[in-house]
Write an enzyme that holds these catalytic residues in place. Sequence first.
Site, mmCIF file in Angstrom:
data_model
loop_
_atom_site.group_PDB
_atom_site.id
_atom_site.type_symbol
_atom_site.label_atom_id
_atom_site.label_comp_id
_atom_site.label_asym_id
_atom_site.label_seq_id
_atom_site.Cartn_x
_atom_site.Cartn_y
_atom_site.Cartn_z
ATOM 1 N N TYR A 157 -15.107 60.595 44.711
ATOM 2 C CA TYR A 157 -15.832 61.549 43.883
ATOM 3 C C TYR A 157 -17.293 61.412 44.275
ATOM 4 C CZ TYR A 157 -11.595 61.957 41.099
ATOM 5 O OH TYR A 157 -10.306 62.185 40.681
ATOM 6 N N CYS A 158 -17.775 62.370 45.033
ATOM 7 C CA CYS A 158 -19.120 62.353 45.601
ATOM 8 C C CYS A 158 -20.011 63.197 44.698
ATOM 9 C CB CYS A 158 -19.035 62.923 47.021
ATOM 10 S SG CYS A 158 -20.542 62.791 47.954
#
Length: 181
Positions: A157-158
């Site tokens: 999850y960037c």
Amino acid sequence: MKTKIILISGLAILLVASVITLRGQEDELSGVDLDQDKPKYEIQLTEEEWKARLNPLQYAVLRQQATETMFSGQYDKFYKKGTYYSAASLQPIFSSDTKYDSKSGWPSFWDPISDDAIRLVKDTSEGMVRWEVVDSKSGSHLGHVFEDGPAPTGLRYCLNSAALIFVPEGGTPPKFKKDNN
């Protein structure tokens, strides 16, 4: 000339027939959610209210899907224990327990704090298919998720630092100065 009149008359008859047909179906359509494919979010603010609630960078990221320049966010190389909250809804969304250094230039996590903290929305912008990560209460843009993360999920999850508020372990959760919702 007669051909034009016949064509126009024919189109007018089709239009009237269509309206009559739709009116006859109104009873069948009432109660049907025509926007059923559009997600519903608990927090619904006008753009002016969002602008008043968020600083300009937060507004650009959260409401206009902007992306911070890589390695520029305050939480990229930040590893204190605590909880990350959405700057849009102030709900907890990620824990420092799942944060890791992806070397991507943005804060990265391998799992949200709970399954209902975020939603994934298909993003086909910029000529590719990605999954946008949004705040489940407001639909605000947090970043994207990719399938190149560590075990146990294999996900990355960037996120954008501007979309996050960090509260140290044992700290007080954030509150809005003016609570609109």
